[in-house]
Design an enzyme around this catalytic site. Structure first.
Site, PDB file in Angstrom:
ATOM      1  N   TYR A 117       6.978 -18.109   2.285  1.00 28.59           N
ATOM      2  CA  TYR A 117       7.325 -16.996   3.221  1.00 28.59           C
ATOM      3  C   TYR A 117       8.645 -17.310   3.671  1.00 28.59           C
ATOM      4  O   TYR A 117       8.839 -18.253   4.335  1.00 28.59           O
ATOM      5  CB  TYR A 117       6.297 -16.814   4.259  1.00 28.59           C
ATOM      6  CG  TYR A 117       6.640 -15.795   5.090  1.00 28.59           C
ATOM      7  CD1 TYR A 117       7.389 -14.626   4.966  1.00 28.59           C
ATOM      8  CD2 TYR A 117       5.989 -15.850   6.367  1.00 28.59           C
ATOM      9  CE1 TYR A 117       7.704 -13.581   5.947  1.00 28.59           C
ATOM     10  CE2 TYR A 117       6.031 -14.776   7.311  1.00 28.59           C
ATOM     11  CZ  TYR A 117       7.026 -13.755   7.116  1.00 28.59           C
ATOM     12  OH  TYR A 117       6.978 -12.753   7.961  1.00 28.59           O
ATOM     13  N   LYS A 128       7.396 -14.244  -0.606  1.00 28.68           N
ATOM     14  CA  LYS A 128       7.558 -13.185   0.345  1.00 28.68           C
ATOM     15  C   LYS A 128       9.123 -13.175   0.946  1.00 28.68           C
ATOM     16  O   LYS A 128       9.323 -14.166   1.579  1.00 28.68           O
ATOM     17  CB  LYS A 128       6.631 -13.168   1.355  1.00 28.68           C
ATOM     18  CG  LYS A 128       6.913 -11.991   2.436  1.00 28.68           C
ATOM     19  CD  LYS A 128       5.970 -12.098   3.439  1.00 28.68           C
ATOM     20  CE  LYS A 128       6.078 -11.009   4.586  1.00 28.68           C
ATOM     21  NZ  LYS A 128       5.087 -10.988   5.790  1.00 28.68           N
TER      22      LYS A 128
END
Length: 294
Positions: A135, A163
């Site tokens: 992330y 992400k």
């Protein structure tokens, strides 16, 4: 290798009533998302207010979602912290509860360098032995996973996706050139850029707004090959996103989850609710969107 998911994953908001997690509302919200064919559920992330959830609450939320989802879609647990060994412990516990994967944010506050990032993520992945989604959200962490670092990490068999919440398409393009797209997925972390993200070959989105409009957001992915269609379809969604930008996530989206009946409009300190006039503005934007007004 198939990707963890394709399409819309929902960054699940945590409903509160009287400052306690409202598990009845949580179950009804998750069922709503499943009924609307979302492709993954992400629990205990930024939108979930994970910094202000206790470890016990995080585990109970995850267990509740895992049981209700019953293997129909992947359940991904946010377990990353700025402490490698605490991240390992949280990830192992998530695996025991039944998470299909974990999502690991870059270390924040203490930060590190790129060599440290590689060791941090690989140490967790190799210890936990569960699929990992990296992330990258520099606006919150002041730390970026550089494209060459993503490339190195993508060779780890447990690290399966990124992400990307940079909203930087030069970054996205370089990452995409460096990874094996058949084995490593790229998910947008920004609802406002999904059309462009799909046009450039992204695999899906981990979405905030899909908490309340899951079907509409999945439509964008399902019809991503028709650029004109989804560009036009997205225009009223953009107006709703503007209303949701009144304050930091998840403060505005929880106006709408509460509006739909999933808990009360509550956030935990240090977050504070929108002013009443702003709440009405968000609700009005949602009503106009649902009514088809532009």
């Amino acid at each position: 290798m198939t990707h963890m998911f394709e399409g819309v994953g929902v960054a699940l908001a945590t409903p509160f009533t009287n400052n306690e997690v409202d598990f009845d509302a949580l179950e009804r919200h998750v069922q709503f998302l499943l009924d609307n064919n979302i492709q993954a559920i992400i629990v205990n992330g930024t939108t979930a207010e994970s910094p202000t959830l206790t470890d016990e609450e995080k585990e109970k939320v995850l267990a509740t979602v895992v049981k209700l989802v019953n293997h129909n879609v992947p359940v991904i647990a946010g377990t990353g912290t700025n402490n490698t060994y605490k991240s390992i412990q949280a990830s192992i516990r998530a695996k025991e509860i039944g998470a299909d994967a974990v999502m690991l944010i870059t270390p924040y506050y203490n930060k590190t360098n790129q060599r440290g990032l590689i060791q941090h993520f690989e140490t967790i992945a190799n210890e936990v032995k569960l699929p990992v989604i990296l992330y990258n959200v520099p606006s919150r962490t002041n730390m970026t996973i550089e494209p060459e670092t993503v490339e190195i990490l993508s060779h780890n068999p447990y690290i399966v996706a990124l992400k990307d919440a940079t909203n930087d398409f030069e970054y996205f393009d370089e990452v995409k050139q460096r990874i094996n797209a058949n084995e490593f997925a790229l998910y947008s972390g920004n609802d406002d850029n999904v059309v462009k993200f799909y046009q450039r070959g992204g695999n899906g989105v981990i979405s905030v707004i899909a908490n309340v409009i899951p079907q509409e957001f999945q439509y964008l992915y399902d019809n991503r090959q028709n650029e004109t269609d989804i560009t036009n379809y997205f225009k009223p969604i953009e107006k709703l996103l503007e209303a949701l930008s009144l304050d930091v996530n998840p403060i505005p989206i929880k106006v709408l989850t509460a509006y739909l009946g999933y808990g009360h409009y509550e956030v935990r300190l240090p977050l504070v609710p929108l002013e009443e006039a702003q709440c009405k503005q968000v609700e009005r934007a949602f009503e106009q969107f649902k009514a088809g007004e532009q």
